[in-house]
Scaffold this active site. Structure first.
Site, PDB file in Angstrom:
ATOM      1  N   CYS A   4      14.523  25.472  83.820  1.00  0.00           N
ATOM      2  CA  CYS A   4      13.354  24.632  83.541  1.00  0.00           C
ATOM      3  C   CYS A   4      13.507  23.947  82.187  1.00  0.00           C
ATOM      4  O   CYS A   4      13.661  24.618  81.162  1.00  0.00           O
ATOM      5  CB  CYS A   4      12.080  25.468  83.571  1.00  0.00           C
ATOM      6  SG  CYS A   4      10.625  24.565  83.018  1.00  0.00           S
ATOM      7  N   CYS A   7      10.845  24.974  79.608  1.00  0.00           N
ATOM      8  CA  CYS A   7      11.129  26.300  79.047  1.00  0.00           C
ATOM      9  C   CYS A   7      12.211  26.186  77.975  1.00  0.00           C
ATOM     10  O   CYS A   7      12.137  26.852  76.930  1.00  0.00           O
ATOM     11  CB  CYS A   7      11.577  27.269  80.135  1.00  0.00           C
ATOM     12  SG  CYS A   7      10.235  27.916  81.155  1.00  0.00           S
ATOM     13  N   ASP A  30       6.948  12.581  74.499  1.00  0.00           N
ATOM     14  CA  ASP A  30       7.549  12.309  75.799  1.00  0.00           C
ATOM     15  C   ASP A  30       8.803  11.446  75.603  1.00  0.00           C
ATOM     16  O   ASP A  30       8.831  10.524  74.781  1.00  0.00           O
ATOM     17  CB  ASP A  30       6.546  11.581  76.710  1.00  0.00           C
ATOM     18  CG  ASP A  30       6.962  11.629  78.173  1.00  0.00           C
ATOM     19  OD1 ASP A  30       6.306  12.340  78.957  1.00  0.00           O
ATOM     20  OD2 ASP A  30       7.970  10.962  78.521  1.00  0.00           O
ATOM     21  N   HIS A  96       6.546  22.582  85.262  1.00  0.00           N
ATOM     22  CA  HIS A  96       6.088  23.487  84.199  1.00  0.00           C
ATOM     23  C   HIS A  96       4.817  22.819  83.687  1.00  0.00           C
ATOM     24  O   HIS A  96       4.861  21.669  83.215  1.00  0.00           O
ATOM     25  CB  HIS A  96       7.180  23.598  83.117  1.00  0.00           C
ATOM     26  CG  HIS A  96       6.836  24.464  81.927  1.00  0.00           C
ATOM     27  ND1 HIS A  96       7.687  25.445  81.459  1.00  0.00           N
ATOM     28  CD2 HIS A  96       5.774  24.453  81.088  1.00  0.00           C
ATOM     29  CE1 HIS A  96       7.143  26.015  80.386  1.00  0.00           C
ATOM     30  NE2 HIS A  96       5.977  25.421  80.146  1.00  0.00           N
ATOM     31  N   HIS A  98       1.918  20.965  82.171  1.00  0.00           N
ATOM     32  CA  HIS A  98       1.888  20.156  80.948  1.00  0.00           C
ATOM     33  C   HIS A  98       0.724  19.192  80.984  1.00  0.00           C
ATOM     34  O   HIS A  98       0.291  18.761  82.055  1.00  0.00           O
ATOM     35  CB  HIS A  98       3.203  19.385  80.748  1.00  0.00           C
ATOM     36  CG  HIS A  98       3.618  18.540  81.922  1.00  0.00           C
ATOM     37  ND1 HIS A  98       4.243  19.067  83.034  1.00  0.00           N
ATOM     38  CD2 HIS A  98       3.487  17.216  82.164  1.00  0.00           C
ATOM     39  CE1 HIS A  98       4.487  18.105  83.903  1.00  0.00           C
ATOM     40  NE2 HIS A  98       4.027  16.957  83.407  1.00  0.00           N
ATOM     41  N   HIS A 100      -0.311  15.469  79.521  1.00  0.00           N
ATOM     42  CA  HIS A 100       0.059  14.241  78.819  1.00  0.00           C
ATOM     43  C   HIS A 100      -1.116  13.842  77.920  1.00  0.00           C
ATOM     44  O   HIS A 100      -2.264  13.786  78.392  1.00  0.00           O
ATOM     45  CB  HIS A 100       0.277  13.094  79.808  1.00  0.00           C
ATOM     46  CG  HIS A 100       1.419  13.278  80.752  1.00  0.00           C
ATOM     47  ND1 HIS A 100       2.639  12.645  80.579  1.00  0.00           N
ATOM     48  CD2 HIS A 100       1.530  14.008  81.898  1.00  0.00           C
ATOM     49  CE1 HIS A 100       3.442  12.981  81.591  1.00  0.00           C
ATOM     50  NE2 HIS A 100       2.798  13.794  82.395  1.00  0.00           N
TER      51      HIS A 100
HETATM   52  P1  AMP Z   1       5.172  14.540  85.164  1.00  0.00           P
HETATM   53  O1  AMP Z   1       5.564  13.325  85.967  1.00  0.00           O
HETATM   54  O2  AMP Z   1       3.692  14.650  84.943  1.00  0.00           O
HETATM   55  O3  AMP Z   1       5.786  15.805  85.705  1.00  0.00           O
HETATM   56  O4  AMP Z   1       5.733  14.273  83.704  1.00  0.00           O
HETATM   57  C1  AMP Z   1       6.940  14.741  83.226  1.00  0.00           C
HETATM   58  C2  AMP Z   1       7.175  14.028  81.926  1.00  0.00           C
HETATM   59  O5  AMP Z   1       8.158  14.734  81.207  1.00  0.00           O
HETATM   60  C3  AMP Z   1       7.649  12.567  82.059  1.00  0.00           C
HETATM   61  O6  AMP Z   1       6.742  11.701  81.399  1.00  0.00           O
HETATM   62  C4  AMP Z   1       9.021  12.593  81.387  1.00  0.00           C
HETATM   63  O7  AMP Z   1       9.279  11.402  80.662  1.00  0.00           O
HETATM   64  C5  AMP Z   1       8.912  13.804  80.479  1.00  0.00           C
HETATM   65  N1  AMP Z   1      10.157  14.465  80.146  1.00  0.00           N
HETATM   66  C6  AMP Z   1      11.095  14.910  81.009  1.00  0.00           C
HETATM   67  N2  AMP Z   1      12.100  15.526  80.340  1.00  0.00           N
HETATM   68  C7  AMP Z   1      11.773  15.449  79.019  1.00  0.00           C
HETATM   69  C8  AMP Z   1      12.389  15.895  77.820  1.00  0.00           C
HETATM   70  N3  AMP Z   1      13.576  16.541  77.830  1.00  0.00           N
HETATM   71  N4  AMP Z   1      11.773  15.655  76.638  1.00  0.00           N
HETATM   72  C9  AMP Z   1      10.596  15.001  76.619  1.00  0.00           C
HETATM   73  N5  AMP Z   1       9.944  14.570  77.716  1.00  0.00           N
HETATM   74  C10 AMP Z   1      10.531  14.780  78.893  1.00  0.00           C
HETATM   75 ZN    ZN Z   2       9.288  26.256  82.468  1.00  0.00          ZN
END
Ligand code: AMP
Ligand code: ZN
Length: 114
Positions: A4, A7, A30, A96, A98, A100
């Protein structure tokens, strides 16, 4: 959850631009920002989404982190949006939990994209 990405960020094994951290949560920018302020607030423990049994103290800590980010970036004055994509129809890509935190521009009045 060894595979993940969030994680990995929570344990500092994967780099991220961290803007807030405490024992329970971490907040970071992000990777593909959709607004001048686009921060993700996550629990350090792995929960798949808001549907999981997320403990009350973790939810309180997440709210605290959201407010901290809003204060630090000034979007508490201008307005902001908190989004928690959950499941396929919402387009959740990282499984995981989150939140925004989006702000710094006019986000429009609608809840959904055109
Ligand atoms: P969701 O579509 O709500 O699952 O959002 C996942 C978000 O995680 C997206 O806006 C991606 O740009 C962001 N994301 C994915 N990997 C990373 C990372 N390594 N560092 C920062 N943001 C990330
Ligand atoms: Zn996780």
């Amino acid at each position: 959850m060894s595979d993940c990405v969030f994680c990995g960020i929570a344990s500092h094994e994967i780099p991220a631009t961290v803007v807030y951290e405490d024992d329970l949560v971490i907040a970071f920018k992000d990777l593909e920002p959709e607004a001048p302020v686009h921060v993700l607030v996550i629990p350090k423990e792995h929960y798949g989404s808001i549907i999981d049994d997320v403990p009350d103290d973790v939810l309180v800590a997440m709210r605290h982190a959201v407010v901290y980010v809003a204060h630090e970036t000034g979007i508490d004055e201008t307005g902001f949006r908190v989004i928690t994509n959950t499941g396929d129809d919402a387009g959740q890509t990282v499984h995981h939990f989150h939140m925004h935190v989006l702000g710094g521009r006019d986000l429009g009045a609608g809840l959904l994209p055109e």
